[in-house]
Scaffold this motif. Structure first.
Motif, mmCIF file in Angstrom:
data_model
loop_
_atom_site.group_PDB
_atom_site.id
_atom_site.type_symbol
_atom_site.label_atom_id
_atom_site.label_comp_id
_atom_site.label_asym_id
_atom_site.label_seq_id
_atom_site.Cartn_x
_atom_site.Cartn_y
_atom_site.Cartn_z
ATOM 1 N N ASN A 7 -6.786 -3.684 8.249
ATOM 2 C CA ASN A 7 -7.045 -2.625 7.281
ATOM 3 C C ASN A 7 -8.469 -2.834 6.744
ATOM 4 O O ASN A 7 -8.760 -3.850 6.120
ATOM 5 C CB ASN A 7 -6.015 -2.743 6.147
ATOM 6 C CG ASN A 7 -6.226 -1.697 5.076
ATOM 7 O OD1 ASN A 7 -7.269 -1.045 5.019
ATOM 8 N ND2 ASN A 7 -5.230 -1.532 4.227
ATOM 9 N N ASN A 25 2.072 1.868 8.506
ATOM 10 C CA ASN A 25 1.588 0.538 8.091
ATOM 11 C C ASN A 25 2.735 -0.291 7.501
ATOM 12 O O ASN A 25 3.894 0.126 7.537
ATOM 13 C CB ASN A 25 0.388 0.667 7.138
ATOM 14 C CG ASN A 25 0.773 1.290 5.795
ATOM 15 O OD1 ASN A 25 1.949 1.531 5.530
ATOM 16 N ND2 ASN A 25 -0.217 1.559 4.972
ATOM 17 N N ASP A 79 -9.252 4.115 6.804
ATOM 18 C CA ASP A 79 -9.037 2.688 6.497
ATOM 19 C C ASP A 79 -8.597 1.887 7.710
ATOM 20 O O ASP A 79 -8.661 0.657 7.702
ATOM 21 C CB ASP A 79 -7.929 2.529 5.434
ATOM 22 C CG ASP A 79 -8.376 3.040 4.079
ATOM 23 O OD1 ASP A 79 -9.588 3.232 3.900
ATOM 24 O OD2 ASP A 79 -7.493 3.265 3.232
ATOM 25 N N TYR A 80 -8.090 2.572 8.732
ATOM 26 C CA TYR A 80 -7.530 1.853 9.886
ATOM 27 C C TYR A 80 -8.275 2.134 11.186
ATOM 28 O O TYR A 80 -7.791 1.802 12.256
ATOM 29 C CB TYR A 80 -6.040 2.204 10.033
ATOM 30 C CG TYR A 80 -5.198 1.632 8.913
ATOM 31 C CD1 TYR A 80 -4.704 0.337 8.987
ATOM 32 C CD2 TYR A 80 -4.941 2.385 7.765
ATOM 33 C CE1 TYR A 80 -3.953 -0.195 7.960
ATOM 34 C CE2 TYR A 80 -4.190 1.850 6.723
ATOM 35 C CZ TYR A 80 -3.695 0.565 6.824
ATOM 36 O OH TYR A 80 -2.960 0.034 5.810
#
Ligand SMILES: CC(C)(COP(=O)(O)OP(=O)(O)OC[C@H]1O[C@@H](n2cnc3c(N)ncnc32)[C@H](O)[C@@H]1OP(=O)(O)O)[C@@H](O)C(=O)NCCC(=O)NCCS
Length: 239
Positions: free
Chosen positions: A10, A74, A120-121
């Motif tokens: 992350n 997630n 974010d990923y």
């Protein structure tokens, strides 16, 4: 049903600590999560033209007609990425029409529709990972052609999709072409039953040079490789 699981990084966490993820098909009742992620990603795009948004209605109708959305969740079960695949059959949306596939092959076309990854990923190769899962899922269905559209301004997506063996077969305005508008899209294709062999002589063109690429494609050339650093595409004739 869980179709894959593993670990990813992350970007927001700053620690480069691994976080677990699971991959599973999105249930139509959770479609709002898909719509919300699409909105988040769209709002963060510097060039909005690279993503043509799907409406909730379109996705739901498609899901009830056999389409699938592979979701990546997630460690706290938030949707962080998805890949939407559909089976256009005889509808006029079928991209096989754009590359003059024979009528009898239109039923054997799978569309890779929208794919996206939460900012974010990014960098975990989720686009590539969900594509290989999609290919595994469609394997028993006896499909022959994988097709999708990608913007000539979308380096990351084009690079990933061409690295998976899809070739550029057309370049035209889509999503509004009937009104004379529309946005530029490459139309990419992979024949699952037949690997294409390119001849040695090739041309190199920058991915956003629309007119030059259109001319090459009209002359039978196929785009088969993208060099990420220079954004140059190799075009060649097939054997
Ligand atoms: C295209 C997309 C799905 C790729 O995401 P991904 O699978 O995480 O990409 P990758 O893991 O292959 O990324 C490879 C590298 O490119 C970078 N990268 C990927 N997408 C990027 C983006 N949109 N902007 C800037 N850098 C990006 C990654 O950080 C990574 O860098 P690194 O090698 O230094 O770590 C993602 O960029 C995205 O969601 N884009 C917006 C939606 C979109 O365009 N979808 C496709 C059309 S439907």
């Amino acid at each position: 049903m869980i179709i894959n699981q593993g670990y990813l990084i992350n970007r927001k966490s700053n620690t480069r600590q691994l976080e677990s993820y699971t991959m599973r098909l999105v249930n139509p009742k959770d479609i709002n999560q898909v719509v919300n992620l699409q909105e988040l990603v769209y709002n963060g795009l510097p060039n909005k033209e690279v993503l043509y948004k799907d409406t909730k209605q379109e996705m739901l109708e498609d899901l009830y007609n056999g389409a699938m959305i592979i979701g990546v969740y997630n460690s706290i079960d938030e949707l962080i990425s998805y890949r939407y695949i559909s089976f256009p059959g005889n509808s006029n949306k079928n991209l096989g029409n754009d590359i003059y596939l024979m009528n009898r092959d239109l039923d054997k076309v799978v569309h890779l529709e929208t794919t996206l990854v939460s900012p974010d990923y990014r960098g975990n190769k989720l686009q590539t990972l969900t594509l290989s899962k999609a290919i595994e899922l469609i394997e028993p269905m006896d499909m022959k052609h994988i097709m999708c559209t990608v913007s000539p301004y979308n380096l990351f997506s084009l690079y990933n999709i061409m690295s998976a063996g899809l070739n550029i077969r057309a370049l035209k305005r889509k999503y509004g072409e009937e009104t004379g508008n529309g946005i530029w899209r490459f139309i990419l294709h992979k024949d699952l039953s037949n690997d294409m062999k390119m001849i040695n002589e090739f041309h190199l063109l920058k991915m956003d040079r629309i007119e030059e690429q259109k001319k090459l494609i009209e002359n039978g050339y196929i785009g088969y490789n993208l060099v990420r650093e220079s954004k140059m595409i190799h075009y060649s004739l097939a054997n």
